[in-house]
Design an enzyme around this catalytic site. Structure first.
Site, PDB file in Angstrom:
ATOM      1  N   HIS A 221     -31.898  24.469 -80.600  1.00  0.00           N
ATOM      2  CA  HIS A 221     -33.285  24.695 -80.192  1.00  0.00           C
ATOM      3  C   HIS A 221     -33.966  23.426 -79.672  1.00  0.00           C
ATOM      4  O   HIS A 221     -35.037  23.499 -79.078  1.00  0.00           O
ATOM      5  CB  HIS A 221     -34.068  25.259 -81.395  1.00  0.00           C
ATOM      6  CG  HIS A 221     -35.418  25.782 -81.062  1.00  0.00           C
ATOM      7  ND1 HIS A 221     -36.580  25.148 -81.427  1.00  0.00           N
ATOM      8  CD2 HIS A 221     -35.798  26.901 -80.385  1.00  0.00           C
ATOM      9  CE1 HIS A 221     -37.621  25.850 -81.004  1.00  0.00           C
ATOM     10  NE2 HIS A 221     -37.178  26.914 -80.373  1.00  0.00           N
TER      11      HIS A 221
ATOM     12  N   TYR B 232     -32.746  26.727 -87.348  1.00  0.00           N
ATOM     13  CA  TYR B 232     -32.863  26.221 -85.975  1.00  0.00           C
ATOM     14  C   TYR B 232     -32.594  24.720 -85.958  1.00  0.00           C
ATOM     15  O   TYR B 232     -33.084  23.983 -86.818  1.00  0.00           O
ATOM     16  CB  TYR B 232     -34.268  26.460 -85.413  1.00  0.00           C
ATOM     17  CG  TYR B 232     -34.616  27.892 -85.098  1.00  0.00           C
ATOM     18  CD1 TYR B 232     -33.911  28.963 -85.634  1.00  0.00           C
ATOM     19  CD2 TYR B 232     -35.685  28.189 -84.256  1.00  0.00           C
ATOM     20  CE1 TYR B 232     -34.258  30.270 -85.340  1.00  0.00           C
ATOM     21  CE2 TYR B 232     -36.030  29.495 -83.952  1.00  0.00           C
ATOM     22  CZ  TYR B 232     -35.324  30.533 -84.510  1.00  0.00           C
ATOM     23  OH  TYR B 232     -35.678  31.822 -84.224  1.00  0.00           O
TER      24      TYR B 232
ATOM     25  N   ASN C 229     -31.824  40.835 -80.277  1.00  0.00           N
ATOM     26  CA  ASN C 229     -32.085  40.135 -79.010  1.00  0.00           C
ATOM     27  C   ASN C 229     -32.247  41.119 -77.857  1.00  0.00           C
ATOM     28  O   ASN C 229     -33.148  40.997 -77.017  1.00  0.00           O
ATOM     29  CB  ASN C 229     -30.916  39.199 -78.682  1.00  0.00           C
ATOM     30  CG  ASN C 229     -30.914  37.933 -79.517  1.00  0.00           C
ATOM     31  OD1 ASN C 229     -31.885  37.633 -80.214  1.00  0.00           O
ATOM     32  ND2 ASN C 229     -29.818  37.186 -79.465  1.00  0.00           N
TER      33      ASN C 229
ATOM     34  N   ARG D  21     -45.723  29.219 -84.304  1.00  0.00           N
ATOM     35  CA  ARG D  21     -45.160  30.211 -85.220  1.00  0.00           C
ATOM     36  C   ARG D  21     -44.993  29.522 -86.559  1.00  0.00           C
ATOM     37  O   ARG D  21     -44.528  28.389 -86.627  1.00  0.00           O
ATOM     38  CB  ARG D  21     -43.779  30.710 -84.752  1.00  0.00           C
ATOM     39  CG  ARG D  21     -43.741  31.337 -83.374  1.00  0.00           C
ATOM     40  CD  ARG D  21     -42.352  31.888 -83.086  1.00  0.00           C
ATOM     41  NE  ARG D  21     -42.137  32.102 -81.660  1.00  0.00           N
ATOM     42  CZ  ARG D  21     -42.518  33.195 -81.007  1.00  0.00           C
ATOM     43  NH1 ARG D  21     -43.142  34.135 -81.658  1.00  0.00           N
ATOM     44  NH2 ARG D  21     -42.286  33.324 -79.711  1.00  0.00           N
TER      45      ARG D  21
ATOM     46  N   HIS E  49     -47.919  25.450 -76.729  1.00  0.00           N
ATOM     47  CA  HIS E  49     -46.565  25.552 -77.285  1.00  0.00           C
ATOM     48  C   HIS E  49     -46.136  24.238 -77.934  1.00  0.00           C
ATOM     49  O   HIS E  49     -45.085  24.161 -78.556  1.00  0.00           O
ATOM     50  CB  HIS E  49     -45.604  25.921 -76.136  1.00  0.00           C
ATOM     51  CG  HIS E  49     -44.225  26.278 -76.576  1.00  0.00           C
ATOM     52  ND1 HIS E  49     -43.116  25.529 -76.236  1.00  0.00           N
ATOM     53  CD2 HIS E  49     -43.767  27.304 -77.339  1.00  0.00           C
ATOM     54  CE1 HIS E  49     -42.041  26.088 -76.756  1.00  0.00           C
ATOM     55  NE2 HIS E  49     -42.395  27.160 -77.428  1.00  0.00           N
TER      56      HIS E  49
ATOM     57  N   ARG F 218     -28.466  26.062 -74.141  1.00  0.00           N
ATOM     58  CA  ARG F 218     -28.075  27.131 -75.061  1.00  0.00           C
ATOM     59  C   ARG F 218     -28.194  28.514 -74.427  1.00  0.00           C
ATOM     60  O   ARG F 218     -27.327  29.347 -74.575  1.00  0.00           O
ATOM     61  CB  ARG F 218     -28.929  27.048 -76.321  1.00  0.00           C
ATOM     62  CG  ARG F 218     -28.533  28.029 -77.403  1.00  0.00           C
ATOM     63  CD  ARG F 218     -29.557  29.137 -77.593  1.00  0.00           C
ATOM     64  NE  ARG F 218     -30.850  28.607 -77.988  1.00  0.00           N
ATOM     65  CZ  ARG F 218     -31.963  29.332 -77.957  1.00  0.00           C
ATOM     66  NH1 ARG F 218     -31.934  30.583 -77.529  1.00  0.00           N
ATOM     67  NH2 ARG F 218     -33.123  28.817 -78.323  1.00  0.00           N
TER      68      ARG F 218
END
Length: 700
Positions: free
Chosen positions: A597, A475, A54, A382, A442, A569
């Site tokens: 998520h 996720y 990260n 993705r 997205h 989160r």
């Protein structure tokens, strides 16, 4: 925490929190899991690796962006009133503090307890003669042949150091001329980060094995110094989309340029000599503040290889995702037609608790095989290697169906993967579209058009997560499968907007950014302010809350007595619990075995007094999501599914095992209930159990 008695709501620094510092707070919560004795030992190792990765990405993108602003002379301030330079100074201090803490956690409790469990990290100095002899043989056979020493002298300029590669800097002396020279040895990524000793229990950092044998790389020279180091470079892409004739080619060009991004961070071993440090730093044109010295091995993301050990006794209990009862095969084990199920009523799936394979993948797989299906349209942001969804799309195209895939080439760090997917799909006859100029697509949406009777039926999936089989196991996300004609019409409009030309597109139910999402969310917040006194209530669950205008709307709602419960989160730029500003706002964060998520928005009076409305979708409340991306958020209208969402939100708000709570600018772990305080709630375990029950009971 600011002194509440002196809070000035008009002062930007007292009204908003800095997004970069808030992100570092989030990574600190990830690191806390590595320090928590209640976390299984190898999971603690995994969280150290995640923390490290990260932080790498943060420097590659966010820190690099701030440095670009400083270099360009940008003087604008963030909503919290800070310049790029002021942010960078604060970030550097905080990142250094967190890095030192990660090193201490690894070298202290984690290594200590791993040793007790039979997994030992050894330094070269700790090995005996037999061990060193074995490693010398290992070096000669497997490591030496793939190393390439690169000299630095007038005839050999300082070599290019690729981003995030591990290297050795070596100073050698020529015994004949007495000249001293610097050389660089890259540790090839094909080598394991840690060399496993023959007993299978001890791990030695590979750079220490190489350092012990550097004399073999420079025969006849005297090695005076060697040190491991690592460079982080700017990895953000700059694509002039409007001027690009071919977006795919433009992205490929920028990917090649990214390899040569400016250095933004130098990591070194803490015992590096000042001579080696000054030389490397000068060549990379970095300041002293850009140097991070590590007591532990550099780049703890190499610990993924340790996490891969076959030691289930040191990991979380494995959970097998379940299939909801409505999606189960028939009693005769025949495949259940998913379109029949969805036509009988919406299905809400909650991953990773509900199986992604038996719901979303099955939805697309059956569409590919169904002779009545005419068209499949899907957005790909993705996806995973060997994706069953990609395979299904190719299968459908080869069967002559109309298949459209909108592939977002600008998905950060997945650009190369997406180019590969795009070309593979195109070769198979899929119509591939690269999205809109100036906007990232997205949204997670799929539209299937099926021939039925005298007309067609339209079936939709709208989710909060990517079409990625791998991350769907890790996720937490929601997805809605529906045959509602209104959603089918809306998604038809959305895909036509994405693949063609359109203005003033109207949607009946779907909220789409950058058009209808922002004003509708504002309208729903304000509606709570107008609700009968004491009934206004907003619950939002998201990854990040950054947008200043949305934060102001929530402050105003709090001021009017609306209760606002936020589960965020990651980044949260809102200051909760500040008297006179946000008295009625609570913020908490769940960080645990699964990555939270999903984005869920609930308004207690959104459909009229005491008539709640629920939305799920791909958008966080960040300017980029609301204004610079195409996002889709969908209402959940079935009361049973609304109740399912309420149960999940209730669990998130009740958790006392994984949850953190924010007050003003400070995050604190929620106290765990002790004996006599009632039964504690661990959100992820509770939701696993809820999913098991859901798979056994008819929802309708």
């Amino acid at each position: 925490m600011a002194d509440s008695a002196e809070t000035d709501a008009d002062d930007p620094q007292q009204r908003y929190l800095n997004r970069e510092l808030s992100w570092l707070d989030f990574n600190g919560r990830v690191l806390a899991l590595a320090d928590d004795p209640a976390t299984p030992l190898l999971e603690r190792v995994k969280f150290l690796a995640i923390f490290s990765a990260n932080l790498d990405e943060f420097f590659q993108v966010r820190v690099a962006g701030l440095k670009d602003q400083i270099a360009a002379g940008v003087r604008s301030r963030t909503p919290d009133g800070r310049t790029a330079g002021e942010q960078l100074a604060l970030i550097t201090d905080r990142a250094a503090e967190l890095s030192a803490r990660a090193d201490a956690i690894f070298l202290g409790p984690v290594c200590g307890q791993l040793a007790e469990a039979g997994v030992r990290f050894s330094t070269w100095a700790q090995l005996d003669d037999d061990d060193r002899e074995w490693l010398a043989d290992e070096f000669d056979r497997r490591i030496f042949p793939v190393l390439t020493p690169l000299a630095v002298d007038p005839g050999h300029p300082f070599p290019y150091i690729s981003s995030l590669s591990l290297n050795l800097g070596v100073i050698v002396r020529d015994p004949v001329t007495e000249e001293r020279r610097f050389a660089r040895v890259k540790v090839p990524p094909l080598l394991p980060r840690f060399v496993v000793m023959p007993d299978g229990e001890r791990f030695v950092p590979v750079e220490q094995v190489i350092a012990a044998h550097t004399a073999e790389l420079f025969p006849g020279m005297e090695v005076e110094d060697s040190v491991a180091f690592r460079v982080t470079r700017n990895a953000d892409l700059t694509v002039e989309e409007e001027e690009a004739d071919d977006l795919l080619e433009a992205i490929e060009l920028e990917l090649r340029r990214r390899r040569f991004g400016k250095a933004v961070r130098l990591e070194v071993e803490d015992d590096i000599s000042s001579e080696s440090l000054d030389l490397i730093r000068d060549e990379l044109e970095l300041d002293e503040a850009d140097v991070f010295a590590h007591e532990a091995p550099i780049s703890l993301d190499g610990l993924w290889s340790v996490y891969a050990l076959d030691r289930d006794d040191l990991k979380y209990n494995d959970f097998q995702p379940v299939t909801q009862r409505r999606l189960h095969p028939d009693e005769d084990d025949a495949e259940r037609n998913i379109f029949t199920v969805v036509s009988e009523g919406d299905v809400l799936v909650h991953h990773p608790y509900d199986s992604f394979a038996s719901s979303v993948e099955e939805f697309i797989r059956q569409a590919a095989r169904d002779p009545h299906v005419l068209t499949i349209k899907l957005t790909l942001y993705r996806t995973s290697g060997d994706s069953p969804i990609i395979a299904a799309l190719i299968n459908a195209a080869e069967r002559g169906k109309q298949v459209v895939a909108l592939v977002e080439l600008k998905a950060r760090f997945d650009e190369e993967n997406n180019i590969e997917w795009a070309r593979r799909l195109e070769r198979s006859g899929v119509h591939v579209v690269y999205g809109l100029v100036g906007l990232k697509t997205h949204t997670k949406t799929c539209l299937i058009v099926r021939e039925e009777g005298d007309g067609v039926g339209r079936y939709c999936h709208v989710g909060t997560g990517n079409y990625n089989s791998k991350t769907a196991r890790l996720y937490e996300d929601f997805g809605l499968l529906t045959g509602d004609p209104a959603f089918g019409s809306d998604l038809t409009q959305l895909f036509n907007y994405l693949t063609g030309y359109a203005r003033d597109v109207e949607y009946e139910k779907l909220l789409v950014a950058p058009h209808t999402l922002r004003p509708r969310i504002v309208e729903l917040i304000r509606r709570e302010r107008e609700a009968p006194k004491g009934t206004g209530h907003v619950v939002m669950k998201m990854n990040s809350l950054v947008d200043a205008d949305m934060i102001d709307e929530l402050y105003a709602a709090s001021g009017d007595g609306v209760r606002v419960d936020l589960v965020v989160r990651g980044i949260c730029c809102l200051r909760p619990g500040v008297p006179g500003l946000s008295d009625n706002i609570t913020v908490r964060s769940i960080v645990g075995r699964y990555l939270e998520h999903s984005r869920v928005y609930r308004f207690a009076n959104g459909g009229g007094t005491a008539k709640p409305v629920h939305y799920i979708g791909s958008a966080d409340l960040m300017p980029r999501n609301l204004d610079r991306r195409v996002e889709a958020v969908v209402p959940i209208e079935d009361p049973a599914l609304q109740e399912q969402l309420d149960q999940v939100l209730g669990v998130a708000l009740a958790d006392d095992q994984l949850a953190w709570t924010q007050r003003d600018d400070a995050w604190r772990k929620v106290p765990r209930r002790g004996e006599g305080d009632g039964v504690g709630v661990e959100a992820h375990l509770q939701l696993e159990e809820d999913a098991r029950k859901r798979s056994e009971v008819e929802m309708r």
